[in-house]
Design a protein around this motif. Structure first.
Motif, PDB file in Angstrom:
ATOM      1  N   THR A 199       7.925 -35.565  86.158  1.00 31.41           N
ATOM      2  CA  THR A 199       7.782 -35.404  84.867  1.00 31.41           C
ATOM      3  C   THR A 199       6.244 -35.465  84.687  1.00 31.41           C
ATOM      4  N   MET A 200       5.625 -36.439  85.022  1.00 31.72           N
ATOM      5  CA  MET A 200       4.205 -36.307  84.863  1.00 31.72           C
ATOM      6  C   MET A 200       3.452 -34.791  84.922  1.00 31.72           C
ATOM      7  N   GLN A 201       3.637 -34.316  86.300  1.00 27.57           N
ATOM      8  CA  GLN A 201       3.186 -33.038  86.346  1.00 27.57           C
ATOM      9  C   GLN A 201       3.650 -31.775  85.216  1.00 27.57           C
ATOM     10  N   LYS A 202       5.179 -31.846  85.115  1.00 27.17           N
ATOM     11  CA  LYS A 202       5.558 -31.007  83.945  1.00 27.17           C
ATOM     12  C   LYS A 202       4.965 -31.220  82.612  1.00 27.17           C
ATOM     13  N   ASN A 203       4.649 -32.309  82.358  1.00 21.98           N
ATOM     14  CA  ASN A 203       4.062 -32.571  81.035  1.00 21.98           C
ATOM     15  C   ASN A 203       2.669 -32.153  80.696  1.00 21.98           C
ATOM     16  N   SER A 204       1.770 -31.895  81.785  1.00 18.43           N
ATOM     17  CA  SER A 204       0.677 -31.612  81.708  1.00 18.43           C
ATOM     18  C   SER A 204       0.359 -30.225  81.634  1.00 18.43           C
ATOM     19  N   LEU A 205       0.110 -29.665  80.214  1.00 17.81           N
ATOM     20  CA  LEU A 205      -0.301 -28.261  79.862  1.00 17.81           C
ATOM     21  C   LEU A 205      -1.478 -27.753  80.390  1.00 17.81           C
ATOM     22  N   VAL A 206      -2.421 -28.856  80.360  1.00 20.13           N
ATOM     23  CA  VAL A 206      -3.931 -28.506  80.682  1.00 20.13           C
ATOM     24  C   VAL A 206      -4.030 -28.293  81.989  1.00 20.13           C
ATOM     25  N   PHE A 207      -3.362 -28.893  82.904  1.00 18.40           N
ATOM     26  CA  PHE A 207      -3.361 -28.723  84.274  1.00 18.40           C
ATOM     27  C   PHE A 207      -2.784 -27.236  84.704  1.00 18.40           C
ATOM     28  N   LYS A 208      -1.747 -27.181  83.891  1.00 16.33           N
ATOM     29  CA  LYS A 208      -0.964 -25.709  84.184  1.00 16.33           C
ATOM     30  C   LYS A 208      -2.081 -24.640  83.768  1.00 16.33           C
ATOM     31  N   ASN A 209      -2.656 -24.649  82.707  1.00 21.88           N
ATOM     32  CA  ASN A 209      -3.533 -23.588  81.999  1.00 21.88           C
ATOM     33  C   ASN A 209      -4.788 -23.713  82.762  1.00 21.88           C
ATOM     34  N   THR A 210      -5.404 -24.692  83.277  1.00 23.84           N
ATOM     35  CA  THR A 210      -6.718 -24.527  83.877  1.00 23.84           C
ATOM     36  C   THR A 210      -6.730 -24.903  85.560  1.00 23.84           C
ATOM     37  N   GLY A 211      -5.851 -25.664  85.795  1.00 28.66           N
ATOM     38  CA  GLY A 211      -5.890 -26.456  87.047  1.00 28.66           C
ATOM     39  C   GLY A 211      -6.974 -27.170  87.465  1.00 28.66           C
ATOM     40  N   GLY A 212      -7.857 -27.783  86.565  1.00 27.73           N
ATOM     41  CA  GLY A 212      -8.944 -28.295  86.597  1.00 27.73           C
ATOM     42  C   GLY A 212      -9.093 -29.765  86.156  1.00 27.73           C
ATOM     43  N   VAL A 213      -7.954 -30.435  86.099  1.00 29.33           N
ATOM     44  CA  VAL A 213      -7.901 -31.782  85.806  1.00 29.33           C
ATOM     45  C   VAL A 213      -6.825 -32.739  86.525  1.00 29.33           C
ATOM     46  N   HIS A 214      -7.204 -34.128  86.319  1.00 34.09           N
ATOM     47  CA  HIS A 214      -6.325 -35.098  87.278  1.00 34.09           C
ATOM     48  C   HIS A 214      -5.458 -35.408  86.066  1.00 34.09           C
ATOM     49  N   ASN A 215      -4.193 -35.974  86.450  1.00 32.34           N
ATOM     50  CA  ASN A 215      -3.141 -36.467  85.534  1.00 32.34           C
ATOM     51  C   ASN A 215      -3.163 -37.991  86.018  1.00 32.34           C
ATOM     52  N   ALA A 216      -2.623 -38.894  84.997  1.00 33.80           N
ATOM     53  CA  ALA A 216      -2.487 -40.205  85.117  1.00 33.80           C
ATOM     54  C   ALA A 216      -1.209 -40.606  84.037  1.00 33.80           C
ATOM     55  N   ALA A 217      -0.383 -41.602  84.508  1.00 33.81           N
ATOM     56  CA  ALA A 217       0.716 -41.997  83.573  1.00 33.81           C
ATOM     57  C   ALA A 217       0.826 -43.570  83.732  1.00 33.81           C
ATOM     58  N   LEU A 218       1.115 -44.120  82.681  1.00 36.91           N
ATOM     59  CA  LEU A 218       1.333 -45.380  82.822  1.00 36.91           C
ATOM     60  C   LEU A 218       3.176 -45.627  82.766  1.00 36.91           C
ATOM     61  N   CYS A 219       3.645 -46.087  83.334  1.00 36.74           N
ATOM     62  CA  CYS A 219       5.471 -46.121  83.573  1.00 36.74           C
ATOM     63  C   CYS A 219       6.059 -47.372  83.440  1.00 36.74           C
ATOM     64  N   ASN A 220       7.472 -47.159  83.249  1.00 34.33           N
ATOM     65  CA  ASN A 220       8.289 -48.062  83.404  1.00 34.33           C
ATOM     66  C   ASN A 220       9.228 -47.380  84.846  1.00 34.33           C
ATOM     67  N   PRO A 221       9.928 -47.871  85.492  1.00 36.59           N
ATOM     68  CA  PRO A 221      10.430 -47.316  86.564  1.00 36.59           C
ATOM     69  C   PRO A 221      11.329 -45.960  86.082  1.00 36.59           C
ATOM     70  N   SER A 222      11.935 -46.230  84.944  1.00 38.11           N
ATOM     71  CA  SER A 222      12.866 -45.108  84.266  1.00 38.11           C
ATOM     72  C   SER A 222      12.285 -44.117  83.392  1.00 38.11           C
ATOM     73  N   ASP A 223      11.076 -44.346  83.217  1.00 37.55           N
ATOM     74  CA  ASP A 223      10.188 -43.187  82.027  1.00 37.55           C
ATOM     75  C   ASP A 223       8.849 -43.510  81.851  1.00 37.55           C
ATOM     76  N   ILE A 224       8.235 -42.458  81.514  1.00 38.92           N
ATOM     77  CA  ILE A 224       6.469 -42.400  81.257  1.00 38.92           C
ATOM     78  C   ILE A 224       6.409 -43.092  79.869  1.00 38.92           C
ATOM     79  N   ILE A 225       5.472 -44.085  79.727  1.00 39.11           N
ATOM     80  CA  ILE A 225       5.236 -44.532  78.338  1.00 39.11           C
ATOM     81  C   ILE A 225       3.834 -44.096  77.769  1.00 39.11           C
ATOM     82  N   VAL A 226       3.082 -43.392  78.563  1.00 39.65           N
ATOM     83  CA  VAL A 226       1.805 -42.763  78.088  1.00 39.65           C
ATOM     84  C   VAL A 226       1.225 -42.100  79.286  1.00 39.65           C
TER      85      VAL A 226
END
Length: 269
Positions: A142-169
């Motif tokens: 889910t985190m990887q799918k949400n990152s449009l910047v990474f999909k468009n540029t390939g030049g960033v890191h992604n991080a997410a704060l989560c509960n076991p069932s979903d991403i908070i931010v």
């Protein structure tokens, strides 16, 4: 002036035996210098989004502040690349635990556990959170799918704060530490309890990344990449579960595997 996350630039691409001109989207690299009580503290190179979160998260990870209320005033001048922070109490920025330093966006030794301040601000996890194996995989996907910047540029890191069932931010930045600082800043600004939360991360789990997670206060770190030996040692000592190489339907658990349950175990409980 609001900075763009990326810029379109003409390039020459080689493909299928041919060179051809086309446009490519390039991620923006933006320096921001933090001043505290009128004194320069640090310069970071970052992706120019969620700068308030970045500044607050960075100051908290450095032990300068604990809460948002420790800040009397925060002004960000995006046009010049400055953040001006006024604290409610005076601090000595030349104390041994602080060092004015340039923090780059690359994966070098910009921040390490060897600073006295890192030892002081890292927390031993007391989390009781348990996460299922398929939830680890779902959060990463889910985190990887949400990152449009990474999909468009390939030049960033992604991080997410989560509960076991979903991403908070989730947050994106050219600097892996910056992405985590943005999560920390967001949790401080929104008073989100983090003890029972999970960090999902796109990059390598180095000792610096593990230390950053410990400063934030989470007990589980999930990554699609590998950990280092020092990161695993720190994770063992700080009671943090580290999971790496989350790819497809598999992953490796490197420390405190008791917080990860398999599908069979989940069905038996």
């Amino acid at each position: 002036m609001v900075q763009n996350i990326s810029q379109t630039r003409p390039i020459v691409k080689y493909q299928n035996g041919k060179l051809q001109e086309e446009d490519d989207e390039i991620v923006t690299e933006f320096p921001i210098t933090i001043h505290i009580n009128g004194e320069e503290f640090a310069t970071m190179v970052c992706t120019p989004t969620h700068l308030e979160e970045l500044v607050i998260g960075f100051l908290a990870s450095e032990g300068v502040i604990l809460f948002k209320d420790d800040i009397a005033d925060l002004k960000i001048d995006e046009s010049q690349g400055f953040a001006y922070v006024t604290l409610k109490s005076k601090i000595q920025l030349n104390q041994q635990q602080y060092s004015k330093r340039f923090i780059g966006s690359c994966c070098g030794k910009s921040r390490q556990f060897y600073f006295q301040n890192d030892v002081r601000t890292s927390k031993t996890s007391m989390t009781k959170t348990v996460i299922k194996a398929d939830e680890c995989i779902n959060l990463m996907n889910t985190m990887q799918k949400n990152s449009l910047v990474f999909k468009n540029t390939g030049g960033v890191h992604n991080a997410a704060l989560c509960n076991p069932s979903d991403i908070i931010v989730d947050r994106t930045d050219i600097g892996r530490h910056n992405a985590l600082d943005k999560l920390y800043g967001h949790s401080i600004l929104n008073k989100i309890p983090v003890r029972d939360k999970i960090i999902v991360f796109s990059g390598r789990i180095s000792s610096e990344v593990l230390t950053k997670a410990a400063k934030i206060g989470v007990g589980i770190v999930l990554s699609k990449s590998a950990p280092t030996d020092l990161a695993i040692q720190l994770a063992e000592d700080l009671n943090i579960t580290t999971v790496g190489f989350i790819r497809g339907q598999s992953f490796n658990v490197y420390s405190h595997a008791e917080r990860i349950s398999s599908i069979d175990e989940a069905q038996m409980s």
